[in-house]
Design a protein around this motif. Structure first.
Motif, mmCIF file in Angstrom:
data_model
loop_
_atom_site.group_PDB
_atom_site.id
_atom_site.type_symbol
_atom_site.label_atom_id
_atom_site.label_comp_id
_atom_site.label_asym_id
_atom_site.label_seq_id
_atom_site.Cartn_x
_atom_site.Cartn_y
_atom_site.Cartn_z
ATOM 1 N N PHE A 37 0.803 -1.154 -0.040
ATOM 2 C CA PHE A 37 0.080 -0.064 -0.149
ATOM 3 C C PHE A 37 1.136 1.263 -0.094
ATOM 4 C CE2 PHE A 37 0.084 -1.614 4.406
ATOM 5 C CZ PHE A 37 0.663 -0.607 5.151
ATOM 6 N N PHE A 38 0.282 2.206 -0.449
ATOM 7 C CA PHE A 38 1.174 3.607 -0.552
ATOM 8 C C PHE A 38 0.017 4.924 -0.518
ATOM 9 C CE2 PHE A 38 3.193 6.916 -2.744
ATOM 10 C CZ PHE A 38 4.741 6.510 -2.325
ATOM 11 N N ASP A 39 -0.333 5.285 0.628
ATOM 12 C CA ASP A 39 -1.579 6.071 1.269
ATOM 13 C C ASP A 39 -1.040 7.585 1.718
ATOM 14 O OD1 ASP A 39 -3.310 4.278 0.044
ATOM 15 O OD2 ASP A 39 -3.031 3.222 2.091
ATOM 16 N N TRP A 40 -1.562 8.553 1.184
ATOM 17 C CA TRP A 40 -1.237 9.633 1.712
ATOM 18 C C TRP A 40 -2.290 10.344 2.558
ATOM 19 C CZ3 TRP A 40 3.431 12.431 0.740
ATOM 20 C CH2 TRP A 40 4.216 11.979 -0.189
ATOM 21 N N TYR A 41 -2.020 11.210 3.835
ATOM 22 C CA TYR A 41 -3.119 11.697 4.541
ATOM 23 C C TYR A 41 -2.592 13.025 4.718
ATOM 24 C CZ TYR A 41 -4.317 6.868 5.067
ATOM 25 O OH TYR A 41 -4.442 5.480 4.595
ATOM 26 N N ARG A 42 -3.607 13.795 4.798
ATOM 27 C CA ARG A 42 -3.262 15.375 5.186
ATOM 28 C C ARG A 42 -3.500 15.264 6.597
ATOM 29 N NH1 ARG A 42 -4.854 20.817 2.036
ATOM 30 N NH2 ARG A 42 -3.257 22.030 2.851
ATOM 31 N N SER A 43 -2.643 16.153 7.605
ATOM 32 C CA SER A 43 -2.842 16.194 8.855
ATOM 33 C C SER A 43 -4.014 17.197 9.199
ATOM 34 C CB SER A 43 -1.651 17.035 9.500
ATOM 35 O OG SER A 43 -1.916 17.266 11.000
ATOM 36 N N THR A 44 -4.864 16.506 10.195
ATOM 37 C CA THR A 44 -6.057 17.462 10.559
ATOM 38 C C THR A 44 -5.776 18.664 11.359
ATOM 39 O OG1 THR A 44 -6.668 15.910 12.133
ATOM 40 C CG2 THR A 44 -7.721 15.619 9.973
ATOM 41 N N GLU A 45 -4.403 18.656 12.182
ATOM 42 C CA GLU A 45 -4.031 19.488 13.130
ATOM 43 C C GLU A 45 -3.086 20.554 12.393
ATOM 44 O OE1 GLU A 45 -2.454 17.378 16.425
ATOM 45 O OE2 GLU A 45 -4.274 16.284 16.524
ATOM 46 N N ASN A 46 -2.448 20.041 11.271
ATOM 47 C CA ASN A 46 -1.618 20.964 10.553
ATOM 48 C C ASN A 46 -1.772 20.838 9.086
ATOM 49 O OD1 ASN A 46 0.460 22.258 9.442
ATOM 50 N ND2 ASN A 46 2.158 21.414 10.689
ATOM 51 N N ASP A 47 -2.689 21.807 8.687
ATOM 52 C CA ASP A 47 -3.074 21.370 7.063
ATOM 53 C C ASP A 47 -1.586 21.603 6.329
ATOM 54 O OD1 ASP A 47 -2.960 24.201 7.030
ATOM 55 O OD2 ASP A 47 -4.653 24.568 6.162
#
Length: 108
Positions: A37-47
């Motif tokens: 797998f290779f998944d990106w996530y954007r921080s909910t605390e620091n955009d």
């Protein structure tokens, strides 16, 4: 399984289109034979921060870091990042997929 977590901080002008900028790298990495797998996530605390969670089969590391798309990313990332990424890289012997979390089991 080689499990890798990397925190990326793009320059402010790339914060909102960062995933578009790295789309070719993402697609090519996901298409690798050893990719799990290779998944990106954007921080909910620091955009302005993204987390990449990736896993490869134990023998796939060399192919990944020696691929053309990885080499292209080595040229791209220093241009669009505000700082050097931070990484956790570990080998989990014999692991090849996700497990179910027993503590939060959903009974259907």
């Amino acid at each position: 399984m080689i499990l890798i977590n990397v925190k990326f901080t793009p320059k402010p002008e790339y914060a909102d289109n960062f995933l578009d900028k790295v789309a070719d790298f993402t697609e090519a990495s996901r298409a690798e034979g050893g990719n799990i797998f290779f998944d990106w996530y954007r921080s909910t605390e620091n955009d302005g921060e993204y987390l990449l969670v990736e896993a490869f089969q134990d023998d796939a590391a060399d192919a990944h870091v020696n691929s053309d798309h990885f080499k292209a990313a080595q040229d791209l990332f220093p241009l669009i990042l505000a700082e050097t990424p931070r990484i956790i890289n570990t080998l989990i012997e014999g692991k090849t997929e996700w497990d179910e979390m027993a503590e939060f089991r959903v009974e259907n």
